[in-house]
Motif scaffolding. Structure first.
Motif, PDB file in Angstrom:
ATOM      1  N   ASN A  16       0.809  -1.220   0.000  1.00  0.00           N
ATOM      2  CA  ASN A  16       0.000   0.000   0.000  1.00  0.00           C
ATOM      3  C   ASN A  16       0.845   1.275   0.000  1.00  0.00           C
ATOM      4  O   ASN A  16       0.311   2.366  -0.114  1.00  0.00           O
ATOM      5  N   GLU A  17       2.172   1.153   0.096  1.00  0.00           N
ATOM      6  CA  GLU A  17       3.074   2.305   0.040  1.00  0.00           C
ATOM      7  C   GLU A  17       3.917   2.333  -1.229  1.00  0.00           C
ATOM      8  O   GLU A  17       4.675   3.279  -1.450  1.00  0.00           O
ATOM      9  N   LEU A  18       3.808   1.308  -2.051  1.00  0.00           N
ATOM     10  CA  LEU A  18       4.729   1.113  -3.170  1.00  0.00           C
ATOM     11  C   LEU A  18       4.836   2.326  -4.081  1.00  0.00           C
ATOM     12  O   LEU A  18       5.935   2.807  -4.363  1.00  0.00           O
ATOM     13  N   GLU A  19       3.726   2.817  -4.567  1.00  0.00           N
ATOM     14  CA  GLU A  19       3.753   3.931  -5.510  1.00  0.00           C
ATOM     15  C   GLU A  19       4.355   5.186  -4.881  1.00  0.00           C
ATOM     16  O   GLU A  19       5.124   5.901  -5.520  1.00  0.00           O
ATOM     17  N   TRP A  20       4.055   5.451  -3.626  1.00  0.00           N
ATOM     18  CA  TRP A  20       4.598   6.616  -2.936  1.00  0.00           C
ATOM     19  C   TRP A  20       6.100   6.492  -2.743  1.00  0.00           C
ATOM     20  O   TRP A  20       6.822   7.473  -2.838  1.00  0.00           O
ATOM     21  N   ARG A  21       6.574   5.293  -2.482  1.00  0.00           N
ATOM     22  CA  ARG A  21       8.005   5.083  -2.225  1.00  0.00           C
ATOM     23  C   ARG A  21       8.843   5.066  -3.499  1.00  0.00           C
ATOM     24  O   ARG A  21      10.042   5.347  -3.452  1.00  0.00           O
ATOM     25  N   LEU A  22       8.237   4.742  -4.631  1.00  0.00           N
ATOM     26  CA  LEU A  22       9.010   4.630  -5.871  1.00  0.00           C
ATOM     27  C   LEU A  22       8.767   5.752  -6.866  1.00  0.00           C
ATOM     28  O   LEU A  22       9.436   5.817  -7.897  1.00  0.00           O
ATOM     29  N   ASP A  23       7.854   6.646  -6.579  1.00  0.00           N
ATOM     30  CA  ASP A  23       7.605   7.785  -7.458  1.00  0.00           C
ATOM     31  C   ASP A  23       8.786   8.749  -7.350  1.00  0.00           C
ATOM     32  O   ASP A  23       8.999   9.359  -6.297  1.00  0.00           O
ATOM     33  N   PRO A  24       9.573   8.911  -8.431  1.00  0.00           N
ATOM     34  CA  PRO A  24      10.738   9.794  -8.357  1.00  0.00           C
ATOM     35  C   PRO A  24      10.389  11.244  -8.030  1.00  0.00           C
ATOM     36  O   PRO A  24      11.230  11.987  -7.543  1.00  0.00           O
ATOM     37  N   ARG A  25       9.147  11.628  -8.257  1.00  0.00           N
ATOM     38  CA  ARG A  25       8.709  13.002  -7.970  1.00  0.00           C
ATOM     39  C   ARG A  25       8.085  13.136  -6.584  1.00  0.00           C
ATOM     40  O   ARG A  25       7.745  14.238  -6.169  1.00  0.00           O
ATOM     41  N   GLY A  26       7.923  12.023  -5.890  1.00  0.00           N
ATOM     42  CA  GLY A  26       7.203  12.037  -4.623  1.00  0.00           C
ATOM     43  C   GLY A  26       8.038  12.484  -3.443  1.00  0.00           C
ATOM     44  O   GLY A  26       9.249  12.272  -3.392  1.00  0.00           O
ATOM     45  N   SER A  27       7.372  13.089  -2.491  1.00  0.00           N
ATOM     46  CA  SER A  27       8.062  13.555  -1.281  1.00  0.00           C
ATOM     47  C   SER A  27       8.371  12.420  -0.310  1.00  0.00           C
ATOM     48  O   SER A  27       9.154  12.595   0.612  1.00  0.00           O
ATOM     49  N   HIS A  28       7.761  11.247  -0.523  1.00  0.00           N
ATOM     50  CA  HIS A  28       7.980  10.101   0.374  1.00  0.00           C
ATOM     51  C   HIS A  28       8.783   8.996  -0.298  1.00  0.00           C
ATOM     52  O   HIS A  28       8.772   7.856   0.143  1.00  0.00           O
ATOM     53  N   ARG A  29       9.499   9.337  -1.349  1.00  0.00           N
ATOM     54  CA  ARG A  29      10.205   8.327  -2.136  1.00  0.00           C
ATOM     55  C   ARG A  29      11.412   7.763  -1.397  1.00  0.00           C
ATOM     56  O   ARG A  29      11.990   8.415  -0.524  1.00  0.00           O
ATOM     57  N   PRO A  89      15.355   6.728  -1.254  1.00  0.00           N
ATOM     58  CA  PRO A  89      16.532   7.403  -1.821  1.00  0.00           C
ATOM     59  C   PRO A  89      16.914   6.850  -3.200  1.00  0.00           C
ATOM     60  O   PRO A  89      17.424   7.583  -4.038  1.00  0.00           O
ATOM     61  N   GLU A  90      16.667   5.566  -3.437  1.00  0.00           N
ATOM     62  CA  GLU A  90      17.009   4.940  -4.719  1.00  0.00           C
ATOM     63  C   GLU A  90      16.091   5.371  -5.857  1.00  0.00           C
ATOM     64  O   GLU A  90      16.431   5.202  -7.036  1.00  0.00           O
ATOM     65  N   ALA A  91      14.930   5.891  -5.553  1.00  0.00           N
ATOM     66  CA  ALA A  91      13.933   6.255  -6.571  1.00  0.00           C
ATOM     67  C   ALA A  91      14.254   7.632  -7.142  1.00  0.00           C
ATOM     68  O   ALA A  91      13.573   8.614  -6.879  1.00  0.00           O
ATOM     69  N   THR A  92      15.306   7.682  -7.946  1.00  0.00           N
ATOM     70  CA  THR A  92      15.802   8.960  -8.439  1.00  0.00           C
ATOM     71  C   THR A  92      15.341   9.314  -9.843  1.00  0.00           C
ATOM     72  O   THR A  92      15.546  10.437 -10.286  1.00  0.00           O
ATOM     73  N   GLY A  93      14.759   8.362 -10.565  1.00  0.00           N
ATOM     74  CA  GLY A  93      14.330   8.662 -11.925  1.00  0.00           C
ATOM     75  C   GLY A  93      13.429   7.583 -12.482  1.00  0.00           C
ATOM     76  O   GLY A  93      13.337   6.484 -11.933  1.00  0.00           O
ATOM     77  N   HIS A  94      12.790   7.907 -13.579  1.00  0.00           N
ATOM     78  CA  HIS A  94      11.854   6.964 -14.198  1.00  0.00           C
ATOM     79  C   HIS A  94      12.549   5.829 -14.940  1.00  0.00           C
ATOM     80  O   HIS A  94      11.900   4.874 -15.355  1.00  0.00           O
ATOM     81  N   ASP A  95      13.875   5.897 -15.094  1.00  0.00           N
ATOM     82  CA  ASP A  95      14.619   4.822 -15.751  1.00  0.00           C
ATOM     83  C   ASP A  95      15.040   3.719 -14.784  1.00  0.00           C
ATOM     84  O   ASP A  95      15.648   2.730 -15.204  1.00  0.00           O
ATOM     85  N   LEU A  96      14.732   3.883 -13.512  1.00  0.00           N
ATOM     86  CA  LEU A  96      15.098   2.880 -12.511  1.00  0.00           C
ATOM     87  C   LEU A  96      14.491   1.530 -12.868  1.00  0.00           C
ATOM     88  O   LEU A  96      13.302   1.437 -13.167  1.00  0.00           O
ATOM     89  N   ARG A  97      15.321   0.501 -12.859  1.00  0.00           N
ATOM     90  CA  ARG A  97      14.821  -0.854 -13.084  1.00  0.00           C
ATOM     91  C   ARG A  97      14.439  -1.438 -11.733  1.00  0.00           C
ATOM     92  O   ARG A  97      15.283  -1.696 -10.889  1.00  0.00           O
ATOM     93  N   VAL A  98      13.148  -1.609 -11.546  1.00  0.00           N
ATOM     94  CA  VAL A  98      12.600  -2.154 -10.308  1.00  0.00           C
ATOM     95  C   VAL A  98      12.103  -3.560 -10.585  1.00  0.00           C
ATOM     96  O   VAL A  98      11.403  -3.790 -11.572  1.00  0.00           O
TER      97      VAL A  98
END
Length: 139
Positions: A68-81, A83-92
């Motif tokens: 339930n937190e996934l999108e908030w933690r991985l959104d590179p534009r999010g305030s709750h991201r 540290p690794e979620a730095t860009g949309h090219d991240l391979r998750v």
């Protein structure tokens, strides 16, 4: 209104939904995910709930993120991201228990623009069955 198949408004069952979602990206096998993570080419994200992590252990180096937190933690534009979620090219590589919920989670990350998001075929259980590293959960 129901269609000829008796389903309302184009509704689909979960099996068809999974098939459609998975057609949109390449899933990754456990050994390939392990190698990509070791090489620093992918971020493994474990979305299993706490009881499963406590019972079966953890993948070393994987980030634990509740579903339930996934999108908030991985959104590179999010305030709750993360540290690794730095860009949309991240391979998750999303990891669930058996590789079902992770497919839906990966598709959700695609909607956020994380176009390299994928999931682990067979989930944590396939990882463990492949003999890849697992450590006990703390506590």
């Amino acid at each position: 209104m129901s269609g000829a198949d008796g389903q309302a408004g184009g509704a689909v069952g979960i099996d068809e939904l999974l098939e459609r979602v998975r057609a949109g990206y390449d899933r990754v096998e456990p050994r390939d995910a392990y190698e990509a993570a070791r090489a620093g080419e992918a971020l493994l994200v474990d979305i299993r709930y706490a009881a499963l992590r406590e019972r079966d252990g953890l993948i070393p180096g994987a980030r634990v993120v509740e579903r339930n937190e996934l999108e908030w933690r991985l959104d590179p534009r999010g305030s709750h991201r993360l540290p690794e979620a730095t860009g949309h090219d991240l391979r998750v590589v999303v990891v669930c228990n058996e590789g079902y919920a992770s497919s839906l989670a990966a598709e959700s990350l695609h909607r956020l623009g994380l176009h390299r998001a994928t999931d682990l075929t067979g989930g944590f259980q396939a990882w463990r069955a492949a003999g890849l590293p697992v450590v006990p959960a703390p506590g």
